[in-house]
Motif scaffolding. Sequence first.
Motif, PDB file in Angstrom:
ATOM      1  N   ARG A 186     -31.437  -6.836 -25.100  1.00  0.00           N
ATOM      2  CA  ARG A 186     -29.886  -6.549 -24.868  1.00  0.00           C
ATOM      3  C   ARG A 186     -29.058  -7.221 -25.992  1.00  0.00           C
ATOM      4  O   ARG A 186     -27.976  -6.731 -26.276  1.00  0.00           O
ATOM      5  CB  ARG A 186     -29.710  -7.203 -23.703  1.00  0.00           C
ATOM      6  CG  ARG A 186     -30.441  -6.586 -22.370  1.00  0.00           C
ATOM      7  CD  ARG A 186     -29.323  -6.757 -21.060  1.00  0.00           C
ATOM      8  NE  ARG A 186     -28.183  -6.074 -21.433  1.00  0.00           N
ATOM      9  CZ  ARG A 186     -27.499  -6.408 -20.131  1.00  0.00           C
ATOM     10  NH1 ARG A 186     -27.557  -6.694 -19.070  1.00  0.00           N
ATOM     11  NH2 ARG A 186     -26.055  -5.617 -20.553  1.00  0.00           N
ATOM     12  N   TRP A 209     -24.202  -6.852 -25.804  1.00  0.00           N
ATOM     13  CA  TRP A 209     -24.639  -6.846 -24.097  1.00  0.00           C
ATOM     14  C   TRP A 209     -24.005  -5.870 -23.674  1.00  0.00           C
ATOM     15  O   TRP A 209     -24.686  -5.248 -22.501  1.00  0.00           O
ATOM     16  CB  TRP A 209     -24.147  -8.511 -23.767  1.00  0.00           C
ATOM     17  CG  TRP A 209     -24.638  -8.737 -22.301  1.00  0.00           C
ATOM     18  CD1 TRP A 209     -23.783  -8.464 -21.142  1.00  0.00           C
ATOM     19  CD2 TRP A 209     -25.520  -9.322 -21.894  1.00  0.00           C
ATOM     20  NE1 TRP A 209     -24.447  -8.858 -20.093  1.00  0.00           N
ATOM     21  CE2 TRP A 209     -25.640  -9.340 -20.465  1.00  0.00           C
ATOM     22  CE3 TRP A 209     -26.822  -9.758 -22.510  1.00  0.00           C
ATOM     23  CZ2 TRP A 209     -26.568 -10.104 -19.469  1.00  0.00           C
ATOM     24  CZ3 TRP A 209     -28.074 -10.229 -21.664  1.00  0.00           C
ATOM     25  CH2 TRP A 209     -27.881 -10.485 -20.608  1.00  0.00           C
ATOM     26  N   THR A 212     -25.975  -2.441 -23.918  1.00  0.00           N
ATOM     27  CA  THR A 212     -27.152  -2.271 -23.294  1.00  0.00           C
ATOM     28  C   THR A 212     -27.141  -2.399 -21.884  1.00  0.00           C
ATOM     29  O   THR A 212     -28.416  -2.452 -21.466  1.00  0.00           O
ATOM     30  CB  THR A 212     -28.165  -3.253 -24.302  1.00  0.00           C
ATOM     31  OG1 THR A 212     -27.570  -4.563 -23.964  1.00  0.00           O
ATOM     32  CG2 THR A 212     -28.332  -2.850 -25.434  1.00  0.00           C
ATOM     33  N   GLY A 213     -26.010  -2.469 -21.298  1.00  0.00           N
ATOM     34  CA  GLY A 213     -25.965  -2.686 -19.888  1.00  0.00           C
ATOM     35  C   GLY A 213     -26.198  -1.592 -19.109  1.00  0.00           C
ATOM     36  O   GLY A 213     -26.489  -0.268 -19.664  1.00  0.00           O
ATOM     37  N   TRP A 217     -30.959  -0.676 -22.143  1.00  0.00           N
ATOM     38  CA  TRP A 217     -31.702  -1.418 -23.032  1.00  0.00           C
ATOM     39  C   TRP A 217     -33.343  -0.867 -23.049  1.00  0.00           C
ATOM     40  O   TRP A 217     -34.046  -0.868 -23.733  1.00  0.00           O
ATOM     41  CB  TRP A 217     -32.012  -2.776 -22.701  1.00  0.00           C
ATOM     42  CG  TRP A 217     -32.228  -3.291 -21.238  1.00  0.00           C
ATOM     43  CD1 TRP A 217     -31.524  -3.373 -20.399  1.00  0.00           C
ATOM     44  CD2 TRP A 217     -33.613  -3.510 -20.910  1.00  0.00           C
ATOM     45  NE1 TRP A 217     -31.934  -3.603 -19.241  1.00  0.00           N
ATOM     46  CE2 TRP A 217     -33.249  -3.814 -19.465  1.00  0.00           C
ATOM     47  CE3 TRP A 217     -34.732  -3.574 -21.618  1.00  0.00           C
ATOM     48  CZ2 TRP A 217     -34.534  -4.283 -18.664  1.00  0.00           C
ATOM     49  CZ3 TRP A 217     -36.051  -3.773 -20.565  1.00  0.00           C
ATOM     50  CH2 TRP A 217     -35.781  -4.259 -19.430  1.00  0.00           C
TER      51      TRP A 217
END
Length: 593
Positions: A186, A209, A212-213, A217
């Motif tokens: 992430r 972050w 890739t939420g 990811w």
Amino acid sequence: MKEIFQEVHRETRVFTHHWFQYLALFIGVDLLIQLIWIPIFRIVTTVVLQAGEIPFVSYQNLVLIIRHHPLVVLALLVELLGLLLVVYGQFALVLLGIQQIRQGQFRIRQLLRTVVHQLASLRPGSLGVLLVYFLLVIPFADLVFRTPLLAKVQIPQFILDYLTRNSLLVTLLALLYALVLVLGIRLIDALPLMICQGQRPRLALATSWRSTGHRQWWPLLARIIVIGVLATAVMVFFYALTVGTQFGADRLLGAGAYYFAVGDLLVIQLGSEFLAAWAGTITVAILFKSLLIDQPNARVKTSRWGRVTIAIALGVVIIVSVIGNALYLSGGWDRRPVTISHRGVADENGVQNTIPALQKTHRLHPNYVEMDVHETKDHQFVVLHDENLAELTGVDKTPHQLTLRQLTRLTARENGHRAKIASFDDYLRAADHLHQHLLVEVKTTPQDSPGMLRRFARRYGTTLVRHHNQVHSLNYRVVKQLRKLDPRLTVLYVQPYNFTYPNTAASGYSMEYSTLTDDFIDLAHLQGKIVYAWTVNDEVVMKQMMYKNVDGVITDNLVELNQAIADYEHQQSYGRRLLNYIMVVPTRAEFAL
């Protein structure tokens, strides 16, 4: 899955257009780290520790260093910050170098100036964020970011072996790895965002972050896995082809097979670097395609100075590699390590540290039998590893709570065998009768009497020297005092983790194998000190230790070690030597520098 393969195919075609520049970039960065920065950090660490009169750094003296050597701690922290900057610079060179090549403007001076400018623009507070980032990402993104500078960021193998003996610990360890893997994936975009778009570390971490939420990811992880599997498959095919060709040359060329093998090994080394550059490049291009400014049809223009620099670097690499290959294939690097049976047993042939096991193990002809001694309640010495007798005898007592007579009446059980606990005097006599050399580990506890080491040296020093036995200990106080009490003794310092090369009174080192490096061994040999690797129970690792030129291997599997040494020394063909080289040297081949 089909989409990933299409991306790999597309980026591979782009890679082949400029493969020479990519190869020069990756090899150049490796040489920069291996030949310049690693030696610099080693020299700085040595100078700092010597200035503070600190012989070594370990868990034993870490608190002492922090309390009594604040200037040394400060200097080491500054060195750590420098290390972070160099790691950041290494990754910046790779990422920006790939971007330059894809844009058709590969300028070495411009690339170096850009990286230096980025390093200068980093805020001091950003370095702590970078440290956390590297610890999370590097172990799981090595396919993209490879650096020997963080090679010590790992759990030693003996700790992993201990953890995996308990199902609860195994579960917790697996969960920890899974958590770190998810966090690493992430946050994987953070470094490219810092380098390619100039974002501050905290902002880059937050951006990665968010992007890739909601399970975004997963595609990143899938791409890393697919590229890793493909790279491994290609590497295996390449090795099979080159080694198979050498086996054919061994049959057909006679004496000429040697010269063919020297060239074939060079092909393996260069091919391995080429494949590493390919895997790293397509991974960067696929994972960070939204961050790279790309001109697919651009022709790479390299300055004359750049071409000359690349040619000289590659020429030096090839010449040194050919010399190293010639020595390796002729047996010039072969060194037979002494074989050492761990705790006096071999392949579970008895109860550890007992005389019956010693007698059985002696038939396998180890150079040394490693065993352990504790002080008893009546200030005698008993052959025992653990600080408590419960596991072997069922008696919940420590050696300091029982006299030697009480201890030698106890029966130990292990591996389906049983035997009496032995006094050190009896064990020493049995070894002398068998003409078996010993490597005696002196165990210490807070309950040891003040005169323990003096009594040990007075009672056994002459006998140990006369029978060519050796001593080692995890406690540096033992090493230092025994060397002072009897300078004739060969006393090694046992280290479970390689922080930095020590400067001690020891005759050598027994080093946990998973953190043992070529640099450590070379520096020890330059000082005339011996290095043993412990505890090595895997055939491939045994050969790795032989290739690193360790002086001895401590093992639980003596039969396998003897076979590995025989296989390594009596290779019937150059094809076999190439196969051993591939098995021994890490997957991404290292040039013989």
